[in-house]
Scaffold this active site. Structure first.
Site, PDB file in Angstrom:
ATOM      1  N   SER A  21      -1.841  47.464 -12.972  1.00 34.34           N
ATOM      2  CA  SER A  21      -1.127  46.262 -13.455  1.00 34.34           C
ATOM      3  C   SER A  21      -0.656  45.411 -12.569  1.00 34.34           C
ATOM      4  CB  SER A  21       0.334  46.767 -14.325  1.00 34.34           C
ATOM      5  OG  SER A  21       0.830  45.671 -14.727  1.00 34.34           O
ATOM      6  N   ASN A  69       4.061  40.737  -2.459  1.00 34.31           N
ATOM      7  CA  ASN A  69       4.223  39.739  -3.537  1.00 34.31           C
ATOM      8  C   ASN A  69       5.502  39.939  -4.041  1.00 34.31           C
ATOM      9  OD1 ASN A  69       4.375  40.744  -6.707  1.00 34.31           O
ATOM     10  ND2 ASN A  69       3.136  42.581  -5.516  1.00 34.31           N
ATOM     11  N   CYS A 130       9.658  47.851 -10.621  1.00 34.46           N
ATOM     12  CA  CYS A 130       9.262  46.427 -10.212  1.00 34.46           C
ATOM     13  C   CYS A 130      10.288  46.131  -9.204  1.00 34.46           C
ATOM     14  CB  CYS A 130       9.340  45.632 -11.347  1.00 34.46           C
ATOM     15  SG  CYS A 130       8.826  43.922 -10.611  1.00 34.46           S
ATOM     16  N   VAL A 191       1.912  54.890  -6.974  1.00 35.42           N
ATOM     17  CA  VAL A 191       3.126  54.288  -6.880  1.00 35.42           C
ATOM     18  C   VAL A 191       2.986  52.757  -7.395  1.00 35.42           C
ATOM     19  CG1 VAL A 191       3.786  55.801  -5.108  1.00 35.42           C
ATOM     20  CG2 VAL A 191       2.646  53.868  -4.496  1.00 35.42           C
ATOM     21  N   GLY A 244      -3.229  51.514  -2.348  1.00 39.20           N
ATOM     22  CA  GLY A 244      -4.291  51.242  -1.341  1.00 39.20           C
ATOM     23  C   GLY A 244      -5.787  51.410  -1.682  1.00 39.20           C
TER      24      GLY A 244
HETATM   25  C1  LIG Z   1       0.596  40.654  -7.098  1.00 32.80           C
HETATM   26  C2  LIG Z   1       0.764  42.001  -7.783  1.00 32.80           C
HETATM   27  C3  LIG Z   1       1.299  41.937  -9.093  1.00 32.80           C
HETATM   28  C4  LIG Z   1       1.685  43.227  -9.567  1.00 32.80           C
HETATM   29  N1  LIG Z   1       2.348  43.223 -10.881  1.00 32.80           N
HETATM   30  C5  LIG Z   1       2.548  44.312 -11.290  1.00 32.80           C
HETATM   31  C6  LIG Z   1       3.337  44.466 -12.581  1.00 32.80           C
HETATM   32  O1  LIG Z   1       3.498  43.496 -13.199  1.00 32.80           O
HETATM   33  N2  LIG Z   1       3.665  45.620 -13.087  1.00 32.80           N
HETATM   34  C7  LIG Z   1       3.416  46.938 -12.471  1.00 32.80           C
HETATM   35  O2  LIG Z   1       3.736  48.027 -12.850  1.00 32.80           O
HETATM   36  N3  LIG Z   1       3.026  46.820 -11.084  1.00 32.80           N
HETATM   37  C8  LIG Z   1       2.732  45.710 -10.585  1.00 32.80           C
HETATM   38  N4  LIG Z   1       2.008  45.471  -9.311  1.00 32.80           N
HETATM   39  C9  LIG Z   1       2.059  46.727  -8.544  1.00 32.80           C
HETATM   40  C10 LIG Z   1       0.452  47.465  -8.753  1.00 32.80           C
HETATM   41  O3  LIG Z   1       0.120  47.686 -10.296  1.00 32.80           O
HETATM   42  C11 LIG Z   1       0.181  48.771  -8.030  1.00 32.80           C
HETATM   43  O4  LIG Z   1       1.263  49.530  -8.300  1.00 32.80           O
HETATM   44  C12 LIG Z   1       0.628  48.472  -6.505  1.00 32.80           C
HETATM   45  O5  LIG Z   1      -0.074  47.212  -6.042  1.00 32.80           O
HETATM   46  C13 LIG Z   1      -0.083  49.513  -5.527  1.00 32.80           C
HETATM   47  O6  LIG Z   1      -1.460  49.560  -5.587  1.00 32.80           O
HETATM   48  P1  LIG Z   1      -2.334  48.737  -4.642  1.00 32.80           P
HETATM   49  O7  LIG Z   1      -1.996  49.355  -3.313  1.00 32.80           O
HETATM   50  O8  LIG Z   1      -3.934  49.375  -4.916  1.00 32.80           O
HETATM   51  O9  LIG Z   1      -2.315  47.440  -4.770  1.00 32.80           O
HETATM   52  C14 LIG Z   1       1.543  44.332  -8.814  1.00 32.80           C
HETATM   53  C15 LIG Z   1       0.813  44.372  -7.490  1.00 32.80           C
HETATM   54  C16 LIG Z   1       0.509  43.316  -7.117  1.00 32.80           C
HETATM   55  C17 LIG Z   1      -0.236  42.933  -5.909  1.00 32.80           C
END
Ligand SMILES: Cc1cc2nc3c(=O)[nH]c(=O)nc-3n(C[C@H](O)[C@H](O)[C@H](O)COP(=O)(O)O)c2cc1C
Ligand SMILES: Cc1cc2nc3c(=O)[nH]c(=O)nc-3n(C[C@H](O)[C@H](O)[C@H](O)COP(=O)(O)OP(=O)(O)OC[C@H]3O[C@@H](n4cnc5c(N)ncnc54)[C@H](O)[C@@H]3O)c2cc1C
Ligand code: FES
Lengths: 304, 257
Positions: A21, A69, A130, A191, A244
């Site tokens: 998301s 972010n 969040c 997470v 990640g």
């Molecule tokens: C720009 C951005 C916006 C995000 N918006 C949401 C969101 O609206 N709802 C949510 O549950 N997680 C949100 N996340 C978290 C991601 O879904 C994810 O849990 C988190 O980035 C860890 O995974 P990653 O390291 O692969 O990015 C957001 C992450 C990023 C970077």
């Protein structure tokens, strides 16, 4: 042919790769780069009861092997989602799961109730994690009692798949996972981002308008992997792992740690075709290691 | 929305302009898609360990005959320093063409105002206007004459006015102080600008006051460049909009400046 399909409770996924998301828009943003239908599922942007403008600019800061972010749940609200966005994306042949966020239990419930009335929405991901909103959000996911309360309240109004997304910003994530399982979650995803901060030494100012924000990307992977392993070990419901993931081998590590499926987040920004490449990479791995089905990898961490 | 691509280009040439600017010429293996002035690319910077995200850079020029594009790179940090050090033969991965573009004017009296690396899209825009029968005028601002690049290229397309903060070339001061700014009508009624935000704000205010059409190109921090992350927003009269997909080119009237 290897079998890539997995089940998360009653959800059937073509393969274990979903997109996280807030990092994949509504899927349409990525249509020029990949075949959306080749994914196991997509989790759309956080949706709230009423429209939100999010936090002021700047909302992003680059960090070593990651980013912070502070978007703050900018979205058009659940009504606009159902009336304007859903008709454009519902024909994708993949599991589209709506990430539901809120500031109060009433807001979560109201949003989930409205989504429950759209029969072809197969599931929601309850975002109780969040870190970027002043009220609610992560607060629900960092205490056992509120995590239980909000999960139960939404469970009562949403009859289809309920995935609950945990915050890593807690002392004991296993405790929270058990609470939400007990309160009726069909699956648990983890997470969300880690609360972090960045400062510009030259200007002596914070780099984000909100001072703190959520850290994501490869830099969080080892901690996320550890948490997924601990939670998968402690609950019976399926676990969806993320944090990640940027390659097929990252994804496989999460499966070995016990995740039934994974989500790709920040890596989509750097390579918009990465999710499809991960699907292909998992298939190659299965062939290379003589597995017939990806389900053989789930929790298959070798310990002796 | 026109189709976006993710593709490898090969560096044909790296031409140093000044101590902080280089121009990279990139070769595309087949026919280039249509690219419009003001659009940008998100560039993967390899061999720069701290450059985690892609870097947005304007398309500086396009040559459809030879299937090449140019990038004007100002070295400001690790990512742009690595780009400026790239050698012919090395390859570069681009997501492009991204974002909105400058619109064709309804008048043929246009002024293109650039400062810093903000001059990057203006050469391509100037050429585009020229090809459409409009003779552009350029007003280019810099700290000193050492920061002025490619003036001869601009002069092929139209008249060029210069300001420098130290007075080493053209009129001393900022672009807004140049005498041409006093003769807007009859000289021009459309302004296109790109450069430091403070400069663009001054130009936008100037245009608003005189009822001139003004398009600006923003350089907000971006993570994805394709409208997925909502990190790059700018407040507009219709709420927060993404600089990468609703911009980078905006009519200044639309912005909450
Ligand atoms: C720009 C951005 C916006 C995000 N918006 C949401 C969101 O609206 N709802 C949510 O549950 N997680 C949100 N996340 C978290 C991601 O879904 C994810 O849990 C988190 O980035 C860890 O995974 P990653 O390291 O692969 O990015 C957001 C992450 C990023 C970077
Ligand atoms: C649409 C657009 C078009 C641009 N066109 C050009 C161009 O044609 N030529 C050119 O030289 N520069 C251009 N820029 C600016 C360029 O993207 C930044 O200078 C570059 O990203 C800096 O990277 P770095 O690693 O060298 O610097 P860093 O060390 O990362 O940072 C130095 C400074 O650069 C800026 N910056 C850093 N990361 C980003 C980012 N992801 N997005 C935007 N700004 C950032 C910040 O202000 C930062 O303080 C453009 C920016 C945008 C948004
Ligand atoms: S940079 Fe991601 S939405 Fe604009």
């Amino acid at each position: 042919m290897v079998d890539l399909s997995v089940n998360i409770g009653d959800l059937n996924l073509k393969n274990p790769v979903m997109t996280a998301s807030g990092t994949f828009g509504y899927g349409v943003e990525y249509q020029d780069f990949i075949d959306i239908n080749s994914l196991g599922g997509i989790i759309v942007k956080g949706t709230t009861g009423s429209p939100r403008e999010g936090n002021p600019y700047p909302r992003m800061a680059e960090t070593p092997q990651g980013m912070l972010n502070a978007v703050g749940l900018q979205n058009k609200g659940v009504d606009a989602f159902i009336n304007e966005i859903w008709p454009k994306i519902r024909t994708f042949d993949t599991n589209i799961i709506v990430n539901v966020s809120g500031s109060t239990i009433e807001e979560y419930v109201e949003t989930a109730e409205k989504l429950a009335l759209v029969p072809d929405i197969v599931g929601i991901e309850l975002n109780i994690s969040c870190p970027n909103v002043k009220e609610g959000g992560m607060a629900f996911g960092t205490s056992c009692s509120s995590a239980r309360q909000v999960t139960r309240a939404v469970r009562n109004v949403f009859p289809r798949h309920l995935m609950v997304k945990l915050s890593p910003n807690v002392t004991d994530i296993v405790e929270i996972a058990k609470e939400v399982e007990d309160a009726g979650a069909d699956s648990i995803s983890l997470v969300n981002t880690f609360l972090g901060m960045a400062i510009d030494a030259e200007t002596r100012r914070p780099l984000l308008s909100t001072i703190t924000g959520g850290l994501s990307g490869p830099c969080i992977k080892p901690i996320a992997l550890r948490m997924v392993w601990q939670v998968a070990d402690a609950v019976k419901v399926p676990v969806v792992g993320m944090g990640g993931i940027s390659s097929a081998s990252d994804a496989i590590e999460f499966l070995l740690a016990g995740a039934s499926a994974i989500q790709v987040g920040t890596a989509n920004f750097i390579n918009p075709s990465i999710s499809q490449e991960i699907v292909n990479g998992i298939a190659d791995y299965l062939v290379r290691h003589n597995f017939n089905s990806v389900t053989e990898l789930i929790g298959a961490l070798e310990l002796d | 929305m026109p189709k976006k691509f993710i593709e490898d280009f090969v560096i044909l040439e790296n031409k140093r302009q000044t101590s902080e600017f280089v121009i990279l010429t990139l070769q595309h293996p087949t026919n280039l898609p249509k690219i419009y002035p003001g659009q940008f690319a998100e560039i993967k910077v390899e061999g720069s360990p701290n450059t985690f995200l892609r870097r947005p850079l304007s398309i500086h020029d396009v040559d459809y005959q030879n299937n090449t594009i140019k990038l004007l790179v100002q070295e400001v940090g690790e990512g742009t320093r690595r780009l400026a050090a790239m050698k012919p033969g090395e390859s570069l991965n681009l997501i492009y063409p991204l974002g909105t573009y400058y619109s064709l004017p309804s008048s043929n009296k246009v002024l293109l105002v650039g400062g810093g690396c903000g001059v990057a899209p203006l050469l391509f825009l100037g050429r585009f206007l020229h090809e459409n029968g409009i003779k552009p005028r350029f007003l280019i601002g810099a700290k000193s004459s050492a920061q002025l690049v490619e003036l001869d290229e601009y002069r092929k397309l139209g008249e060029v006015f210069i300001t420098t903060e130290d007075g080493s070339a053209g009129t001393k001061g900022f672009v807004i102080h140049h005498p041409i700014m006093k003769t807007y009508k009859p000289d021009f009624d459309w302004i296109y600008t790109c450069g430091p935000e403070a400069m663009m704000k001054v130009i936008a205010k100037y245009a608003l006051k005189r009822n001139l059409n003004c398009e600006v190109s923003l350089e907000n921090m971006m993570a994805c460049g394709i409208g997925a992350c909502l990190c790059c927003i700018t407040p507009t009269i219709e709420g927060n909009k993404c600089t990468c997909t609703d911009g980078p080119v905006f009519n200044s009237k639309y912005l909450k400046w």
